[in-house]
Scaffold this active site. Structure first.
Site, PDB file in Angstrom:
ATOM      1  N   HIS A   1      20.231  37.470  29.658  1.00 20.29           N
ATOM      2  CA  HIS A   1      19.187  37.393  28.635  1.00 20.29           C
ATOM      3  C   HIS A   1      17.916  38.010  29.218  1.00 20.29           C
ATOM      4  O   HIS A   1      17.535  37.699  30.350  1.00 20.29           O
ATOM      5  CB  HIS A   1      18.952  35.931  28.259  1.00 20.29           C
ATOM      6  CG  HIS A   1      17.683  35.700  27.494  1.00 20.29           C
ATOM      7  ND1 HIS A   1      17.386  36.411  26.363  1.00 20.29           N
ATOM      8  CD2 HIS A   1      16.629  34.860  27.724  1.00 20.29           C
ATOM      9  CE1 HIS A   1      16.197  36.009  25.907  1.00 20.29           C
ATOM     10  NE2 HIS A   1      15.722  35.078  26.720  1.00 20.29           N
TER      11      HIS A   1
ATOM     12  N   ASN B   1      11.041  40.571  25.374  1.00 18.67           N
ATOM     13  CA  ASN B   1      12.010  39.487  25.196  1.00 18.67           C
ATOM     14  C   ASN B   1      12.214  39.256  23.695  1.00 18.67           C
ATOM     15  O   ASN B   1      11.341  38.699  23.031  1.00 18.67           O
ATOM     16  CB  ASN B   1      11.475  38.222  25.882  1.00 18.67           C
ATOM     17  CG  ASN B   1      12.370  37.013  25.695  1.00 18.67           C
ATOM     18  OD1 ASN B   1      13.188  36.966  24.772  1.00 18.67           O
ATOM     19  ND2 ASN B   1      12.209  36.020  26.540  1.00 18.67           N
TER      20      ASN B   1
ATOM     21  N   CYS C   1      16.857  31.346  22.649  1.00 22.69           N
ATOM     22  CA  CYS C   1      17.228  32.446  23.555  1.00 22.69           C
ATOM     23  C   CYS C   1      18.733  32.464  23.851  1.00 22.69           C
ATOM     24  O   CYS C   1      19.292  33.509  24.164  1.00 22.69           O
ATOM     25  CB  CYS C   1      16.478  32.331  24.868  1.00 22.69           C
ATOM     26  SG  CYS C   1      14.709  32.545  24.641  1.00 22.69           S
TER      27      CYS C   1
HETATM   28  N1  COA Z   1      -2.523  38.598  31.326  1.00 20.13           N
HETATM   29  C1  COA Z   1      -3.363  38.282  32.305  1.00 20.13           C
HETATM   30  N2  COA Z   1      -3.425  37.055  32.851  1.00 20.13           N
HETATM   31  C2  COA Z   1      -2.602  36.128  32.334  1.00 20.13           C
HETATM   32  C3  COA Z   1      -1.698  36.393  31.286  1.00 20.13           C
HETATM   33  C4  COA Z   1      -1.688  37.706  30.787  1.00 20.13           C
HETATM   34  N3  COA Z   1      -0.858  38.064  29.803  1.00 20.13           N
HETATM   35  N4  COA Z   1      -1.020  35.276  31.024  1.00 20.13           N
HETATM   36  C5  COA Z   1      -1.471  34.331  31.857  1.00 20.13           C
HETATM   37  N5  COA Z   1      -2.445  34.837  32.652  1.00 20.13           N
HETATM   38  C6  COA Z   1      -3.221  34.178  33.685  1.00 20.13           C
HETATM   39  C7  COA Z   1      -3.298  32.689  33.516  1.00 20.13           C
HETATM   40  O1  COA Z   1      -4.307  32.328  32.602  1.00 20.13           O
HETATM   41  C8  COA Z   1      -3.648  32.249  34.922  1.00 20.13           C
HETATM   42  O2  COA Z   1      -5.005  32.450  35.138  1.00 20.13           O
HETATM   43  P1  COA Z   1      -5.854  31.431  36.076  1.00 20.13           P
HETATM   44  O3  COA Z   1      -5.208  31.494  37.414  1.00 20.13           O
HETATM   45  O4  COA Z   1      -7.229  31.993  36.016  1.00 20.13           O
HETATM   46  O5  COA Z   1      -5.713  30.087  35.404  1.00 20.13           O
HETATM   47  C9  COA Z   1      -2.877  33.243  35.779  1.00 20.13           C
HETATM   48  O6  COA Z   1      -2.590  34.357  34.941  1.00 20.13           O
HETATM   49  C10 COA Z   1      -1.586  32.696  36.301  1.00 20.13           C
HETATM   50  O7  COA Z   1      -0.951  31.994  35.244  1.00 20.13           O
HETATM   51  P2  COA Z   1       0.413  31.295  35.421  1.00 20.13           P
HETATM   52  O8  COA Z   1       0.877  30.780  34.098  1.00 20.13           O
HETATM   53  O9  COA Z   1       0.329  30.351  36.569  1.00 20.13           O
HETATM   54  O10 COA Z   1       1.244  32.571  35.831  1.00 20.13           O
HETATM   55  P3  COA Z   1       2.712  32.670  36.353  1.00 20.13           P
HETATM   56  O11 COA Z   1       2.686  33.249  37.707  1.00 20.13           O
HETATM   57  O12 COA Z   1       3.493  31.427  36.117  1.00 20.13           O
HETATM   58  O13 COA Z   1       3.270  33.786  35.363  1.00 20.13           O
HETATM   59  C11 COA Z   1       4.627  33.969  33.426  1.00 20.13           C
HETATM   60  C12 COA Z   1       3.271  33.543  33.981  1.00 20.13           C
HETATM   61  C13 COA Z   1       4.651  33.627  31.951  1.00 20.13           C
HETATM   62  C14 COA Z   1       4.791  35.474  33.606  1.00 20.13           C
HETATM   63  C15 COA Z   1       5.727  33.233  34.208  1.00 20.13           C
HETATM   64  O14 COA Z   1       5.459  31.867  34.269  1.00 20.13           O
HETATM   65  C16 COA Z   1       7.068  33.449  33.630  1.00 20.13           C
HETATM   66  O15 COA Z   1       7.564  34.559  33.614  1.00 20.13           O
HETATM   67  N6  COA Z   1       7.742  32.386  33.156  1.00 20.13           N
HETATM   68  C17 COA Z   1       8.985  32.524  32.454  1.00 20.13           C
HETATM   69  C18 COA Z   1       8.671  32.959  31.082  1.00 20.13           C
HETATM   70  C19 COA Z   1       9.861  33.402  30.335  1.00 20.13           C
HETATM   71  O16 COA Z   1      10.706  34.075  30.833  1.00 20.13           O
HETATM   72  N7  COA Z   1       9.922  33.019  29.080  1.00 20.13           N
HETATM   73  C20 COA Z   1      10.981  33.344  28.247  1.00 20.13           C
HETATM   74  C21 COA Z   1      12.038  32.348  28.391  1.00 20.13           C
HETATM   75  S1  COA Z   1      13.332  32.643  27.336  1.00 20.13           S
END
Ligand code: COA
Length: 331
Positions: free
Chosen positions: A258, A288, A113
């Site tokens: 980013h 992204n 990234c």
């Molecule tokens: N649709 C629906 N539900 C989803 C999902 C999707 N696409 N992806 C994950 N979930 C679910 C999970 O399974 C979890 O379910 P559970 O509570 O039954 O176990 C719930 O949503 C919460 O998951 P969690 O991983 O704790 O969510 P979060 O609040 O951390 O959000 C992200 C997930 C990925 C959106 C968040 O962590 C994030 O944005 N992180 C940074 C990612 C990023 O920017 N990456 C690029 C870096 S360069």
């Protein structure tokens, strides 16, 4: 010492648009969840036969046209991607071959990234050292073919996307003109497995194993850890380049973060105390695209007339490695 100026920008994305509804049709997710957690509404994914090299060629030609630069004037290519068309060689040489630029160096960087920030820093360093005058810098990815497009892969498949951005940079002796003013670059390998693609890798004998297809070959991410670090490291890094250049956040004309996740960008903005008109986000339309997010956004800003000569542009990135960094640019 020569200064480095960005003299042309370009970008390209695949024609195929994948909406949140399209993803909800093949995995357990929803438009509401994706928009609320990431700010993404749609993204572009390649169709079979379309490659990162092809997208990069389009982006590069647009940047060269905008710069008014002929292929024969390019001294080197620096190509950032974490998703090359082949294991080896990197995409840079395929772009070099197709552009007809002659046997110039074509260097691939794998800094994920942060790829574009690192690639631009490398071009800047060679230019300042007097080795190159005109450099094509590319950030491009095809992430979609590495996604698990089932409910199991939903935490990453809804985020990552395909696209390419390019800039042409050139040496200038004008010390008061457009220039890259400051750099801040870091990595912390303690978090290498928090956002990674395990296989194929040479640690495995043989490197390519059929059994890895369903487990180790998809992008894996600890979303919470990435979120936590990205929202602290990007503002910290922007503050570092501002400090080095003797500038303040109020003086930033435009920050292009980013495009990892809109919620991350919003927290970066808040942490730096920036107004909405000082920050550019386009993740709603592109998702992204890893190394491509900043040059795609930059090209959109340039073509929309959002940057005027003399403006202070900040770019900042965070991602797999963990690696992160920023640049401060006088436009
Ligand atoms: N649709 C629906 N539900 C989803 C999902 C999707 N696409 N992806 C994950 N979930 C679910 C999970 O399974 C979890 O379910 P559970 O509570 O039954 O176990 C719930 O949503 C919460 O998951 P969690 O991983 O704790 O969510 P979060 O609040 O951390 O959000 C992200 C997930 C990925 C959106 C968040 O962590 C994030 O944005 N992180 C940074 C990612 C990023 O920017 N990456 C690029 C870096 S360069």
């Amino acid at each position: 010492m020569p200064q480095t100026q960005i003299i042309g920008t370009g970008h390209a994305v695949p024609d195929r648009v994948v909406t949140n509804a399209d993803l909800a049709a093949v995995m357990d997710t929803s438009d509401e969840w994706i928009r609320q957690r990431t700010g993404i509404g749609r993204r572009h994914w390649v169709v079979e036969g379309e490659s990162g090299t092809q997208l990069s060629l389009l982006a590069a030609r647009r940047a060269m046209d905008a710069a008014g630069v002929e292929p024969s004037e390019i001294d080197a290519i620096v190509y950032a991607t974490s998703s090359p068309d082949h294991f080896a060689p990197g995409n840079g040489v395929f772009v070099q071959r197709e552009l007809g630029v002659g046997p110039i160096p074509a260097i691939d960087l794998r800094t994920q990234c942060s790829g574009f920030v690192y690639a631009l820093s490398m071009a800047d360093a060679y230019i300042r050292a007097g080795m190159w005058r005109t450099v094509l810098v590319i950030g491009a990815e095809v992430q979609s073919t590495g996604m698990d497009v089932s409910s199991r892969g939903r935490n990453t498949a809804v985020i990552f996307a395909d696209g390419a951005g390019a800039v042409v940079v050139r040496a200038s002796d004008d010390t008061d003109g457009s220039a890259i003013l400051a750099w801040d670059l870091h990595s912390d390998g303690n978090f290498a497995e928090m956002l990674w693609v395990d296989a194929p890798g040479s640690i495995y004998h043989p490197r390519n194993q059929a059994e890895h297809h369903d487990n180790k070959s998809f992008l894996e991410m600890d979303g919470k850890e990435v979120f936590r670090h990205a929202t602290s490291k990007m503002p910290e890094s922007v503050r570092a380049v501002l400090k080095e250049a003797g500038k303040t956040p109020e003086e930033i004309s435009l920050l292009i973060p980013h495009q990892a996740n809109l919620r991350i960008s919003e927290l970066v903005q808040r942490s730096l105390g920036l107004r909405d008109d000082q920050v550019y986000n386009n993740i709603e339309r592109f998702g992204n695209t890893t190394a491509a997010t900043i040059p795609i956004a930059l090209d959109e800003c340039v073509r929309a007339g959002r940057l005027e000569r003399g403006d202070l542009l900040a770019i900042t990135a965070f991602g797999s490695g963990f690696m992160w960094g920023s640049a401060l640019i006088r436009w």
